[in-house]
Design a protein around this motif. Structure first.
Motif, PDB file in Angstrom:
ATOM      1  N   ASP A  18     -14.144 -22.391 -17.518  1.00 48.46           N
ATOM      2  CA  ASP A  18     -15.479 -22.334 -18.112  1.00 48.46           C
ATOM      3  C   ASP A  18     -15.371 -22.440 -19.627  1.00 48.46           C
ATOM      4  O   ASP A  18     -14.488 -21.830 -20.250  1.00 48.46           O
ATOM      5  N   ASN A  19     -16.278 -23.203 -20.217  1.00 49.26           N
ATOM      6  CA  ASN A  19     -16.354 -23.344 -21.671  1.00 49.26           C
ATOM      7  C   ASN A  19     -17.520 -22.568 -22.274  1.00 49.26           C
ATOM      8  O   ASN A  19     -17.457 -22.166 -23.440  1.00 49.26           O
ATOM      9  N   LEU A  20     -18.570 -22.410 -21.513  1.00 52.60           N
ATOM     10  CA  LEU A  20     -19.796 -21.776 -22.007  1.00 52.60           C
ATOM     11  C   LEU A  20     -20.187 -20.629 -21.088  1.00 52.60           C
ATOM     12  O   LEU A  20     -19.998 -20.712 -19.868  1.00 52.60           O
ATOM     13  N   PHE A  21     -20.759 -19.593 -21.677  1.00 53.46           N
ATOM     14  CA  PHE A  21     -21.126 -18.413 -20.911  1.00 53.46           C
ATOM     15  C   PHE A  21     -22.499 -17.916 -21.368  1.00 53.46           C
ATOM     16  O   PHE A  21     -22.883 -18.103 -22.522  1.00 53.46           O
ATOM     17  N   GLY A  22     -23.235 -17.297 -20.464  1.00 47.87           N
ATOM     18  CA  GLY A  22     -24.477 -16.616 -20.809  1.00 47.87           C
ATOM     19  C   GLY A  22     -25.463 -17.472 -21.581  1.00 47.87           C
ATOM     20  O   GLY A  22     -25.841 -18.568 -21.149  1.00 47.87           O
ATOM     21  N   GLU A  23     -25.862 -16.983 -22.759  1.00 44.86           N
ATOM     22  CA  GLU A  23     -26.874 -17.669 -23.548  1.00 44.86           C
ATOM     23  C   GLU A  23     -26.394 -19.033 -24.038  1.00 44.86           C
ATOM     24  O   GLU A  23     -27.186 -19.964 -24.191  1.00 44.86           O
ATOM     25  N   GLU A  24     -25.073 -19.167 -24.295  1.00 46.15           N
ATOM     26  CA  GLU A  24     -24.539 -20.469 -24.702  1.00 46.15           C
ATOM     27  C   GLU A  24     -24.748 -21.498 -23.605  1.00 46.15           C
ATOM     28  O   GLU A  24     -25.103 -22.648 -23.874  1.00 46.15           O
ATOM     29  N   LEU A  25     -24.521 -21.084 -22.373  1.00 46.69           N
ATOM     30  CA  LEU A  25     -24.706 -21.992 -21.231  1.00 46.69           C
ATOM     31  C   LEU A  25     -26.176 -22.360 -21.087  1.00 46.69           C
ATOM     32  O   LEU A  25     -26.510 -23.533 -20.894  1.00 46.69           O
ATOM     33  N   LEU A  26     -27.047 -21.392 -21.213  1.00 41.27           N
ATOM     34  CA  LEU A  26     -28.481 -21.658 -21.116  1.00 41.27           C
ATOM     35  C   LEU A  26     -28.929 -22.604 -22.222  1.00 41.27           C
ATOM     36  O   LEU A  26     -29.718 -23.528 -21.991  1.00 41.27           O
ATOM     37  N   GLU A  27     -28.413 -22.403 -23.422  1.00 43.19           N
ATOM     38  CA  GLU A  27     -28.765 -23.273 -24.552  1.00 43.19           C
ATOM     39  C   GLU A  27     -28.337 -24.710 -24.285  1.00 43.19           C
ATOM     40  O   GLU A  27     -29.051 -25.662 -24.617  1.00 43.19           O
ATOM     41  N   PHE A  28     -27.163 -24.883 -23.658  1.00 46.92           N
ATOM     42  CA  PHE A  28     -26.693 -26.228 -23.331  1.00 46.92           C
ATOM     43  C   PHE A  28     -27.688 -26.928 -22.398  1.00 46.92           C
ATOM     44  O   PHE A  28     -28.049 -28.087 -22.608  1.00 46.92           O
ATOM     45  N   PHE A  29     -28.127 -26.240 -21.373  1.00 47.71           N
ATOM     46  CA  PHE A  29     -29.029 -26.851 -20.401  1.00 47.71           C
ATOM     47  C   PHE A  29     -30.413 -27.107 -20.983  1.00 47.71           C
ATOM     48  O   PHE A  29     -31.072 -28.092 -20.631  1.00 47.71           O
ATOM     49  N   THR A  30     -30.885 -26.229 -21.871  1.00 51.78           N
ATOM     50  CA  THR A  30     -32.228 -26.397 -22.419  1.00 51.78           C
ATOM     51  C   THR A  30     -32.251 -27.349 -23.617  1.00 51.78           C
ATOM     52  O   THR A  30     -33.327 -27.749 -24.064  1.00 51.78           O
ATOM     53  N   SER A  31     -31.077 -27.739 -24.124  1.00 52.42           N
ATOM     54  CA  SER A  31     -31.016 -28.620 -25.297  1.00 52.42           C
ATOM     55  C   SER A  31     -31.307 -30.079 -24.957  1.00 52.42           C
ATOM     56  O   SER A  31     -31.507 -30.895 -25.852  1.00 52.42           O
ATOM     57  N   GLY A  32     -31.292 -30.413 -23.662  1.00 56.46           N
ATOM     58  CA  GLY A  32     -31.472 -31.803 -23.247  1.00 56.46           C
ATOM     59  C   GLY A  32     -30.156 -32.532 -23.046  1.00 56.46           C
ATOM     60  O   GLY A  32     -30.149 -33.673 -22.580  1.00 56.46           O
ATOM     61  N   ALA A  33     -29.031 -31.892 -23.382  1.00 52.84           N
ATOM     62  CA  ALA A  33     -27.724 -32.550 -23.246  1.00 52.84           C
ATOM     63  C   ALA A  33     -27.429 -32.900 -21.798  1.00 52.84           C
ATOM     64  O   ALA A  33     -26.867 -33.968 -21.505  1.00 52.84           O
ATOM     65  N   PHE A  34     -27.826 -32.010 -20.869  1.00 57.20           N
ATOM     66  CA  PHE A  34     -27.545 -32.273 -19.458  1.00 57.20           C
ATOM     67  C   PHE A  34     -28.497 -33.318 -18.898  1.00 57.20           C
ATOM     68  O   PHE A  34     -28.131 -34.096 -18.019  1.00 57.20           O
ATOM     69  N   ASP A  35     -29.734 -33.352 -19.409  1.00 52.34           N
ATOM     70  CA  ASP A  35     -30.662 -34.405 -18.981  1.00 52.34           C
ATOM     71  C   ASP A  35     -30.146 -35.776 -19.412  1.00 52.34           C
ATOM     72  O   ASP A  35     -30.275 -36.761 -18.681  1.00 52.34           O
ATOM     73  N   GLU A  36     -29.549 -35.832 -20.596  1.00 52.10           N
ATOM     74  CA  GLU A  36     -29.038 -37.092 -21.119  1.00 52.10           C
ATOM     75  C   GLU A  36     -27.769 -37.530 -20.388  1.00 52.10           C
ATOM     76  O   GLU A  36     -27.572 -38.712 -20.112  1.00 52.10           O
ATOM     77  N   ASN A  37     -26.922 -36.563 -20.059  1.00 49.95           N
ATOM     78  CA  ASN A  37     -25.652 -36.884 -19.402  1.00 49.95           C
ATOM     79  C   ASN A  37     -25.281 -35.731 -18.480  1.00 49.95           C
ATOM     80  O   ASN A  37     -24.663 -34.758 -18.892  1.00 49.95           O
TER      81      ASN A  37
END
Length: 202
Positions: free
Chosen positions: A141-160
């Motif tokens: 794992d690279n991201l945990f908790g709020e960092e993981l949530l921030e990744f998903f809500t940033s649009g990065a996962f929608d883009e790729n």
């Protein structure tokens, strides 16, 4: 399928639900002709020991569970068709990037190499194929908790939603040279003109 906003899932038990406390084990059917190869491969990959084995089944353990993986030798089984639906892969997590890359180098020295090394973002992942071509993911794992949530809500996962393919040998060298693992696991954007599916390997 309807899109849901990203959130940190609340464990079912905390929501007052009765749910399993952990994943126990997986069982893999194989043809008797490949039984010993399969047992040997899983022992090498997971540093496993045999808890019990006979000519028909082997129970393999590598942690506190009595066995995590079982290999069953089943007469008259047939190979699944190529590109058939069903289970894509199963995955196991290492404590950190150092342990994951140590395992990569250990397995490479035994002739076992990943067919798909990919930085998903939340995880750094190495995908392998066993002797029957079942897919196995080893990850950290690279991201945990709020960092993981921030990744998903940033649009990065929608883009790729897939990730970026990386060179594990190069990552090992950079880690040993002192490059911070946060830098090594920071995911780049897709190359110009590429789609997430260009990052996929079967």
């Amino acid at each position: 399928m309807e899109k849901y906003n990203a959130k940190l899932a609340v464990p079912a038990r905390q929501r007052g639900k009765v749910a399993p406390i952990r994943m126990s084990h997986i069982v893999i059917n194989t043809h008797p002709s490949n039984y010993e190869n399969m047992v040997d491969w899983y022992m090498k990959v997971f540093e496993a020991e045999i808890a019990y084995a006979n000519d028909d089944v082997a129970f393999l353990g590598f942690d506190e569970e009595h066995h995590r993986i079982a290999i069953a030798s089943v007469p008259h089984v047939v190979k699944p068709r190529d590109k058939s639906w069903g289970l894509n892969h199963f995955a196991f997590t290492y404590e950190d990037l150092e342990q994951l890359l140590f395992t990569f180098e250990r397995l490479k020295s035994k002739g076992i190499e990943p067919y798909w090394p990919i930085l998903h973002g939340p995880t750094t992942s190495l995908y392998y194929k066993d002797p029957d071509l079942n897919r196995v993911e080893l990850l950290c794992d690279n991201l945990f908790g709020e960092e993981l949530l921030e990744f998903f809500t940033s649009g990065a996962f929608d883009e790729n939603f897939m990730g970026i393919i990386f060179d594990p040998d190069e990552m090992c060298a950079q880690l040993k040279a002192g490059v911070p693992k946060e830098e090594l696991t920071s995911r780049d954007k897709l190359p110009e003109g590429k789609t997430p599916w260009d990052m996929y390997r079967e």
